[in-house]
Design an enzyme around this catalytic site. Structure first.
Site, short mmCIF file in Angstrom:
data_model
loop_
_atom_site.label_atom_id
_atom_site.label_comp_id
_atom_site.label_asym_id
_atom_site.label_seq_id
_atom_site.Cartn_x
_atom_site.Cartn_y
_atom_site.Cartn_z
N LYS A 1 0.84 -1.20 0.00
CA LYS A 1 0.00 0.00 0.00
C LYS A 1 0.88 1.25 0.00
O LYS A 1 1.98 1.22 0.53
CB LYS A 1 -0.84 0.04 1.28
CG LYS A 1 -2.02 -0.89 1.34
CD LYS A 1 -2.78 -0.68 2.65
CE LYS A 1 -3.89 -1.70 2.81
NZ LYS A 1 -4.96 -1.57 1.81
N ASP B 1 -7.48 -3.12 10.90
CA ASP B 1 -7.94 -4.17 10.01
C ASP B 1 -8.31 -5.46 10.75
O ASP B 1 -8.56 -6.49 10.12
CB ASP B 1 -6.87 -4.43 8.94
CG ASP B 1 -7.46 -4.80 7.59
OD1 ASP B 1 -8.67 -4.57 7.41
OD2 ASP B 1 -6.72 -5.33 6.74
N ARG C 1 -10.17 -11.50 2.31
CA ARG C 1 -10.98 -12.62 1.80
C ARG C 1 -10.20 -13.92 1.85
O ARG C 1 -10.77 -15.00 2.01
CB ARG C 1 -11.47 -12.28 0.38
CG ARG C 1 -10.40 -12.17 -0.66
CD ARG C 1 -10.86 -11.37 -1.88
NE ARG C 1 -10.90 -9.93 -1.63
CZ ARG C 1 -11.24 -9.02 -2.53
NH1 ARG C 1 -11.60 -9.38 -3.75
NH2 ARG C 1 -11.25 -7.74 -2.22
N1 BES Z 1 -8.14 -3.70 4.70
C1 BES Z 1 -8.32 -3.30 3.34
C2 BES Z 1 -9.65 -2.58 3.09
C3 BES Z 1 -9.79 -1.23 3.72
C4 BES Z 1 -9.41 -0.09 3.03
C5 BES Z 1 -10.35 -1.08 4.96
C6 BES Z 1 -9.59 1.16 3.59
C7 BES Z 1 -10.53 0.17 5.52
C8 BES Z 1 -10.14 1.29 4.84
C9 BES Z 1 -8.28 -4.53 2.43
O1 BES Z 1 -7.47 -5.56 2.85
C10 BES Z 1 -7.76 -4.08 1.12
O2 BES Z 1 -6.61 -3.69 1.06
N2 BES Z 1 -8.58 -4.13 0.09
C11 BES Z 1 -8.20 -3.73 -1.20
C12 BES Z 1 -8.75 -4.73 -2.18
C13 BES Z 1 -8.25 -4.55 -3.57
C14 BES Z 1 -6.77 -4.84 -3.66
C15 BES Z 1 -9.03 -5.48 -4.48
C16 BES Z 1 -8.79 -2.34 -1.45
O3 BES Z 1 -9.90 -2.09 -1.01
O4 BES Z 1 -8.10 -1.52 -2.04
ZN ZN Z 2 -7.12 -5.69 4.83
MN MN Z 3 -5.46 -5.31 2.17
#
Ligand code: BES
Ligand code: ZN
Ligand code: MN
Length: 488
Positions: free
Chosen positions: A269, A280, A343
């Site tokens: 990220k 998380d 997931r």
């Molecule tokens: N934990 C994150 C989702 C999240 C983002 C929670 C912002 C709270 C605030 C999750 O693991 C994630 O990184 N999801 C990705 C999925 C994508 C790579 C398909 C996302 O939402 O960008």
């Molecule tokens: Zn996550």
């Molecule tokens: Mn993630």
């Protein structure tokens, strides 16, 4: 906090701060009828000048004889949420004058016991703070020592007492979840979540079993194994069971995402997006909070809690884009983006939950940024394979002041997560990210009734909200407790 219920009108009981609930659009005469003449005149004149109408959580305060009188609006007073928000404003008034004793005078109407619960919830939740890491406490006020709820027809009977006690238990469990979410990731590793779970299980009626290390591999918890591979902190699958004393009316499985830090893994990220990723594990915090509350609330439901705990890091041995995970139920998944890790670990826990063949599975996860885009920071997404379950949960959410909004599980979008090398892949095209994540999860629940709560938005707040300071909110705990109460 020592809580008293008494049958008196506003103005008949003294305290450092006396809060008087006012319904929107009602004449003030009823609310202040028992105030001393001078005070009554002052309050009424002031209310007219500042145009105080009784809107939810609006306040008007007047000092008299070293005591604060605070009118607080409760709107139409119909929904519990109005009372929670009004009580939160009352807590702020108490804090402003460091009150040791607080009176909250309900208005002269009849009050269902739920209103009492809501007032206690608003007061206690508003008083939450996380200051473990503060050395200079700018404010050491810890809230009133005594709270008196008063109303002309308020009975100190069993039913009302129960509601007050229930609210206290609920707030303590929400505070546990908030503490865990606010805690730093370096401290709250998956093993730390394990010790919290074990601690809760030591108090009876809750049992706990943990799989770590080799056992995870033997049990084919391959999502947790894959996500943990890039971290020096080993992952864990935590199972907890609450069994009621009486015969259980149903068996429910609750599953929580427990990513104690989400760096994204090799699909790293950007720095800004990591700032809040200690949150998380909010789904896991919810499961732990429920297991803290259930033995005290004693609903007649058997509740199986599952936590998929892991730290998502890009260290040596980290899983790589293109890797394939073979799950316990036989499904294979291609990992194209290691940041879609939630997931991957939830799939393990959902397989186990489905094997139990419970009456339903409810999972909560901070799963997708897409849900935050779609619904914003105050509303959770809900998706699932059983419309009745979804609607019941939405109703419980409304009652709890935790809004849930349904998104469709669009069958045709399965195309989007079909893989060329495995059964499914862990990311779609980028459109409808919340839906494709839920479709991925659906591959692991079999035929069991299931609802998925995507709490990515409301699990954490970057600004103070009514009865919720910045940080972890404890979202979904009160909704699920309301649900478990309603079926037990
Ligand atoms: N934990 C994150 C989702 C999240 C983002 C929670 C912002 C709270 C605030 C999750 O693991 C994630 O990184 N999801 C990705 C999925 C994508 C790579 C398909 C996302 O939402 O960008
Ligand atoms: Zn996550
Ligand atoms: Mn993630």
């Amino acid at each position: 906090m020592n809580i008293k219920l008494i049958r008196k009108k506003a103005g008949e009981v003294a305290a450092d701060v006396v809060v008087v609930a006012v319904r929107e659009g009602h004449e003030l005469t009823g609310a202040v009828a028992r105030f001393p003449q001078m005070l009554r005149a002052a309050v009424t004149a002031r209310a007219r000048r500042v145009n105080f109408k009784g809107k939810v959580a609006s306040t008007l305060s007047v000092q008299s004889d070293g005591c604060d009188f605070v009118l607080v609006g409760v709107g139409d007073g119909a929904a519990g949420e109005n009372w929670r928000r009004a009580a939160s404003a009352a807590r702020a008034a108490a804090a402003a004058s460091h009150a040791t004793t607080l009176v909250f005078a309900l208005d002269n109407a009849e009050h269902p016991a739920e209103v009492l619960g809501a007032v206690i919830e608003g007061l206690l939740l508003a008083g939450y703070s996380f200051d473990k890491y503060r050395t200079r406490k700018d404010d050491n006020y810890r809230g009133p020592a005594t709270l008196t709820l008063s109303a002309p027809s308020l009975k100190d009977d069993l039913r009302n007492r129960r509601c007050v006690e229930r609210a206290e238990v609920v707030c303590q469990s929400v505070a546990l979840a908030r503490d865990l979410v606010n805690e730093m990731s370096t401290f709250k590793t998956p093993s730390h979540l394990v010790s919290v779970a074990r601690g809760l299980a030591r108090r009876g009626r809750v049992r706990c079993e943990v799989w770590q290390g080799e056992r995870l591999k033997r049990e084919k918890m391959n999502g947790i194994v894959a996500v943990s591979a890039g971290s020096k902190n080993p992952g864990a699958l935590i199972k907890m069971v609450y069994k009621p004393r009486r015969r259980a009316r149903s068996r429910i499985a609750i599953v929580g995402k427990g990513i104690t830090f989400d760096s994204g893994g090799l699909s790293l990220k950007p720095a800004k997006s990591m700032e809040t990723m200690k949150m998380d594990m909010s789904g896991a915090a919810m499961v732990l909070a429920l297991m803290k509350a259930l033995p005290l609330l004693e609903p007649s439901v058997e509740v199986h809690g599952f936590i998929a705990a892991a730290e998502n890091m890009p260290g040596q041995g980290a899983q790589k884009p293109g890797d394939v995970i073979r799950y316990r139920n036989g499904v294979t998944a291609e990992v194209l983006n290691t940041d879609a890790e939630g997931r991957l670990v939830l799939a393990d826990a959902l397989c186990l939950a489905a094997e139990l063949e419970p009456d339903c599975i409810i999972d909560a996860a901070t799963l997708t940024g897409a849900c935050l885009v779609a619904l914003g920071p105050r509303v959770a997404g809900i998706l699932g394979n059983d419309q009745e379950l979804i609607e019941t949960l939405i109703a419980c959410g409304t009652e709890a002041g935790e809004p849930l909004w349904q998104l469709p599980l669009v069958e045709d979008y399965m195309e989007d997560i079909r893989s060329s090398v495995a059964d499914i892949k862990n990311v779609g095209s980028g459109y409808a990210g919340t839906i494709s994540a839920a479709l991925f999860l659906r591959s692991f629940v079999g035929k069991v009734r299931w609802a998925h709560l995507d709490i990515a938005g409301p699990a954490f707040t970057e600004r103070p909200l009514p009865y919720t300071p910045k940080g972890g909110t404890g979202f979904a705990i009160r909704t699920l407790l309301a649900y478990l109460d309603s079926i037990g």
